[in-house]
Motif scaffolding. Structure first.
Motif, short mmCIF file in Angstrom:
data_model
loop_
_atom_site.label_atom_id
_atom_site.label_comp_id
_atom_site.label_asym_id
_atom_site.label_seq_id
_atom_site.Cartn_x
_atom_site.Cartn_y
_atom_site.Cartn_z
N GLY A 165 1.83 -11.70 -4.78
CA GLY A 165 2.15 -10.28 -4.74
C GLY A 165 2.75 -9.79 -3.44
O GLY A 165 3.05 -8.60 -3.29
N GLU A 166 2.95 -10.70 -2.48
CA GLU A 166 3.43 -10.28 -1.16
C GLU A 166 4.83 -9.70 -1.23
O GLU A 166 5.13 -8.68 -0.61
N LEU A 167 5.74 -10.34 -1.97
CA LEU A 167 7.13 -9.87 -2.05
C LEU A 167 7.22 -8.49 -2.67
O LEU A 167 7.94 -7.63 -2.18
N GLY A 168 6.48 -8.26 -3.73
CA GLY A 168 6.59 -6.99 -4.44
C GLY A 168 5.80 -5.86 -3.83
O GLY A 168 6.14 -4.69 -4.02
N ASN A 169 4.74 -6.18 -3.07
CA ASN A 169 3.85 -5.14 -2.56
C ASN A 169 3.84 -5.03 -1.04
O ASN A 169 3.24 -4.10 -0.50
N GLY A 170 4.50 -5.97 -0.35
CA GLY A 170 4.55 -5.90 1.11
C GLY A 170 5.52 -4.85 1.59
O GLY A 170 6.37 -4.35 0.84
N LEU A 172 7.70 -3.38 5.37
CA LEU A 172 8.06 -3.53 6.78
C LEU A 172 7.74 -2.25 7.53
O LEU A 172 7.96 -1.15 7.03
N PHE A 173 7.19 -2.39 8.74
CA PHE A 173 6.84 -1.26 9.61
C PHE A 173 5.69 -0.41 9.04
O PHE A 173 5.61 0.78 9.32
N ARG A 174 4.83 -1.00 8.22
CA ARG A 174 3.68 -0.25 7.72
C ARG A 174 2.70 -0.01 8.87
O ARG A 174 2.39 -0.92 9.63
N ILE A 175 2.24 1.23 9.00
CA ILE A 175 1.31 1.59 10.08
C ILE A 175 -0.02 2.00 9.46
O ILE A 175 -0.08 2.97 8.69
N VAL A 176 -1.05 1.26 9.79
CA VAL A 176 -2.40 1.54 9.26
C VAL A 176 -3.35 1.75 10.45
O VAL A 176 -3.41 0.93 11.36
N THR A 177 -4.06 2.86 10.42
CA THR A 177 -5.04 3.16 11.47
C THR A 177 -6.44 3.24 10.85
O THR A 177 -6.59 3.41 9.64
N ILE A 178 -7.44 3.09 11.70
CA ILE A 178 -8.83 3.19 11.24
C ILE A 178 -9.33 4.60 11.52
O ILE A 178 -9.34 5.06 12.65
N GLY A 179 -9.73 5.29 10.45
CA GLY A 179 -10.20 6.66 10.58
C GLY A 179 -11.60 6.75 11.16
O GLY A 179 -12.27 5.74 11.42
N GLU A 180 -12.05 7.97 11.39
CA GLU A 180 -13.37 8.20 11.96
C GLU A 180 -14.47 7.69 11.03
O GLU A 180 -15.57 7.36 11.48
N ASP A 181 -14.19 7.64 9.74
CA ASP A 181 -15.19 7.16 8.79
C ASP A 181 -15.23 5.64 8.70
O ASP A 181 -16.01 5.07 7.95
N GLY A 182 -14.32 4.97 9.46
CA GLY A 182 -14.31 3.53 9.48
C GLY A 182 -13.43 2.89 8.43
O GLY A 182 -13.31 1.66 8.38
N PRO A 189 3.67 4.43 5.19
CA PRO A 189 3.58 3.36 4.18
C PRO A 189 4.53 2.20 4.42
O PRO A 189 4.37 1.14 3.81
N GLY A 190 5.51 2.38 5.31
CA GLY A 190 6.46 1.32 5.58
C GLY A 190 7.59 1.27 4.56
O GLY A 190 7.58 1.99 3.56
N ILE A 191 8.55 0.41 4.82
CA ILE A 191 9.68 0.23 3.91
C ILE A 191 9.38 -0.97 3.03
O ILE A 191 9.28 -2.10 3.52
N PRO A 192 9.20 -0.77 1.72
CA PRO A 192 8.85 -1.89 0.83
C PRO A 192 9.89 -3.00 0.88
O PRO A 192 11.09 -2.74 0.97
N TYR A 193 9.42 -4.24 0.80
CA TYR A 193 10.33 -5.38 0.81
C TYR A 193 11.37 -5.31 -0.31
O TYR A 193 12.54 -5.66 -0.10
N PRO A 194 11.01 -4.88 -1.55
CA PRO A 194 12.02 -4.78 -2.60
C PRO A 194 13.16 -3.82 -2.24
O PRO A 194 14.31 -4.06 -2.63
N VAL A 195 12.84 -2.75 -1.51
CA VAL A 195 13.88 -1.80 -1.10
C VAL A 195 14.85 -2.45 -0.11
O VAL A 195 16.07 -2.29 -0.21
N ILE A 196 14.29 -3.19 0.84
CA ILE A 196 15.13 -3.91 1.80
C ILE A 196 16.03 -4.90 1.07
O ILE A 196 17.23 -5.02 1.35
N LEU A 197 15.44 -5.61 0.12
CA LEU A 197 16.19 -6.58 -0.68
C LEU A 197 17.32 -5.89 -1.44
O LEU A 197 18.45 -6.40 -1.49
#
Length: 342
Positions: A165-170, A172-182, A189-197
């Protein structure tokens, strides 16, 4: 292949054709803007970054199939098999991973190769057997779907692992942070690999059509196949290439789509060929051949994608959506016919 002399090229490329193509493309862009404005007024979430990425991801399948379809239609042909070839290629890739234990990249290359072979078979039926493109690709549509159902027992292929599922769901430039709730919080969300393709393929095929001898020959065949042949164009070889390209892109789309689902469905891709044709026609590709651009097809794909997304956000049923999109296709084909008559 040899380049056409300037006096021969004039037989195929008239200034009026380019002007009509620009008019159709600007009309498609205008439709895109109007749809975006209307849906932004009816839904506050329409113009969000997340929804924009969702639309782009949903459009990838239509656009990639539409790119191959555009090349075929420019030559004066049609490819009705892309939806079935998509399903066959996807299940072949999935079975190669699950049953043959092949690495995911190798399995997906096998799926794409199956799509290419189906496209070559279509091209040979059209060029060697002299079958009408409609009949040749209709037959392949039934054969490919039947084979996909046969080799899977009409059941979905699951348990493919996260790597599939990496190709379809990965992304580029996805930014994920850890919230106060952990818990993780997706900041971007980043630019999906299928869009780049999709973007890479669109640029590559557009350059091929506009900047190479092969591209000029594709337009020449659609404008006047006999005149192209007399001018030294290998009509059968170029036509075969367009069908092979369409099959290859259908195979690639199948691998991307099954990767998104992380499950291979033999019934996937039903009616996708009509979406591909619609995106090309909305973007200015003429069904009689000789006229069309990749940029126009991309615009047409986004028109369909935004229309579906906006209707979904406004709670319109899937059945009503089919009616609306069908009417849009009829309208654009009618406009194309009026344009050709003039």
């Amino acid at each position: 292949m040899t380049s056409l002399p300037d006096d021969k090229q004039k037989l195929f490329f008239q200034p009026g054709d380019r002007q009509k193509d620009l008019i159709q493309k600007f009309a498609a862009i205008g439709s895109l803007v109007v749809l975006a404005m209307v849906f932004s007024l009816t839904s506050d979430a329409f113009f969000s970054v997340g929804n924009a990425m969702t639309i782009a991801l949903q459009v990838t399948s239509i656009a990639i199939l539409g790119i191959g379809m555009t090349c075929v239609i420019i030559t004066g042909g049609i490819d009705l098999s892309v939806g079935s070839v998509l399903a066959l290629s996807g299940v072949v890739a999935a079975l190669a991973v699950k049953e043959a234990a092949l690495p995911v990249p190798v399995a997906m290359l096998a799926g794409i190769l199956v799509g290419t072979l189906c496209g070559v078979a279509n091209g040979l039926c059209v060029t060697r057997l002299k079958l009408p493109p409609f009949i040749a690709t209709l037959g392949m549509m039934m054969v490919a779907r039947g084979v996909a159902l046969q080799i899977t027992g009409a059941r979905a292929v699951s348990g493919l692992g996260e790597s599939f599922g990496e190709l379809g769901n990965g992304a580029l430039f996805r930014i994920v942070t850890i919230g106060e709730d952990g818990f993780p919080d997706v900041a971007f969300p980043g630019i999906p690999y299928p869009v780049i393709l999709m973007v890479v393929i669109a640029v590559a095929v557009a350059v091929m059509l506009n900047r190479t001898v092969l591209g000029r020959h594709i337009y020449a065949i659609g404008s006047n196949a006999e005149a192209a042949r007399l001018s030294g164009v290998h009509v059968a070889r170029v036509t075969l290439f367009t069908y092979a390209l369409s099959g290859t892109l259908a195979g690639l789309t199948g691998c991307v789509l099954m990767s998104r689902l992380v499950t291979a469905q033999p019934n996937e891709g039903v009616m996708y060929e009509l979406d591909a044709i619609a995106s090309a026609v909305i973007g200015g590709t003429s069904l009689i051949g000789g006229v069309g651009t990749i940029s126009g097809t991309a615009i047409g794909a986004f028109v369909i994608g935004i229309l579906r997304n906006g209707l979904n956000m406004n709670g319109v049923s899937a059945f009503t959506q089919q009616i609306i999109i069908g009417l849009v296709i009829l309208l654009t084909v009618w406009i194309d016919q009026l344009r050709n008559r003039r």
